[in-house]
Design an enzyme around this catalytic site. Sequence first.
Site, PDB file in Angstrom:
ATOM      1  N   HIS A  93       7.256 -17.584  25.096  1.00 16.86           N
ATOM      2  CA  HIS A  93       6.610 -17.465  26.403  1.00 16.86           C
ATOM      3  C   HIS A  93       6.188 -16.032  26.723  1.00 16.86           C
ATOM      4  CE1 HIS A  93      10.805 -16.606  27.926  1.00 16.86           C
ATOM      5  NE2 HIS A  93      10.136 -15.766  28.703  1.00 16.86           N
ATOM      6  N   ASP A 124      11.290 -21.624  21.679  1.00 17.18           N
ATOM      7  CA  ASP A 124      10.870 -20.444  22.443  1.00 17.18           C
ATOM      8  C   ASP A 124      11.015 -19.159  21.627  1.00 17.18           C
ATOM      9  OD1 ASP A 124       9.765 -19.111  24.553  1.00 17.18           O
ATOM     10  OD2 ASP A 124      11.575 -19.055  25.777  1.00 17.18           O
ATOM     11  N   SER A 202      13.230 -11.067  28.577  1.00 17.62           N
ATOM     12  CA  SER A 202      12.936 -12.153  27.643  1.00 17.62           C
ATOM     13  C   SER A 202      12.564 -11.620  26.271  1.00 17.62           C
ATOM     14  CB  SER A 202      11.785 -13.010  28.178  1.00 17.62           C
ATOM     15  OG  SER A 202      12.167 -13.691  29.345  1.00 17.62           O
TER      16      SER A 202
END
Length: 362
Positions: A93, A124, A202
């Site tokens: 993402h 992911d 992230s």
Amino acid sequence: MRTKIGHFFLTFLLLASFNTHALFDEGQARLESEKNTISIFKDSVNSVVNISSLGKLRARRGFFFSSSTREVVKGEGSGWIWDKNGHIITNYHVVEGADNFLIRFNNNKKEYKATLVGTEPAKDIAVLKLLEVPRDITPLKTGDSNNVQVGQKAIAIGSPFGLDATVTTGIISAKQRGIQGIGGVEIRGMLQTDSSINPGNSGGPLIDSSGNVIGVNTMIFSSSGSSAGVGFAVPINIVKKIVPQIIKFGMVKRPGLGIAIAEKRELAYFYGIDLEKGLPIQSVRPGGPSEKAGLKGLSQNPRTREVKLGDVILKVDGKEINDFDDIFNILYEYKVGDIVEVLYRRGSALKKAKVKLEEIKR
């Protein structure tokens, strides 16, 4: 006499003050846990990078868009060095929808360009590669997430809100969490941590007290969008399994049974077929492994248009199958070419079949 006594006490106080200061060594006063965090941060921070994802934006003049485009930052995240060849691990993402990437190191003012090698949205995970590799690049060490214990120390390094080289500490709060991923499939086996994870973290590493990466920070549960003490990381063992494939093939070669799955809700709504357990087969690929093993999908009476239930998969190698997430995550543990035993129901009869897994074409 009084003067001599006064001088004595003054000298004593000065010596006492000096000795107290000498005895108070800030380095010695630090807790072992603090020393450990400091050591790991120093050893790891130069291998953690800030990632700026770039995309094209059409220029606008008044009410009209021109044909020219300019590159703009679409988002930022973190990543870490995988190998000496300049491969970088991050989240899918973080890179989704971007064309190019700029990489910044903590110990290097230069901005480096990177290209996308491949992604695995279902977990992911994404892999980038530096177009120019710094000479002093150092990959992070990877651990074994199967050995992670609830309660053990967890250190997160990344760029929350664009603030490079930020470290936070906490513990592993839980293991084996199932979290709905951005790829539309539940990611199972996730590590839960109370280490502060915020937007921008992230893709950064979650590190244990030995300095090994045990997970890739990926998401938080929070109503405000900021850390609420509930963060999640993709276990490093999943990463170690898929990254070599992405580097070699540009993608993960997923194994499959050569079938299409029927939605139980649609079967119940449109055809009145109710199933509590199992996974109904909609169709089998002609010439595929499941057809060769004798499995069958739905059939329809050409005259009455009545739909007849085909085979319903109950277990694969003894593991229960009740929905798409089940079969996806169970088959993810296998390789193309592996043979699995499928327990299925046809009518009221239970049957078994050996199926050789094929590569799912995408």
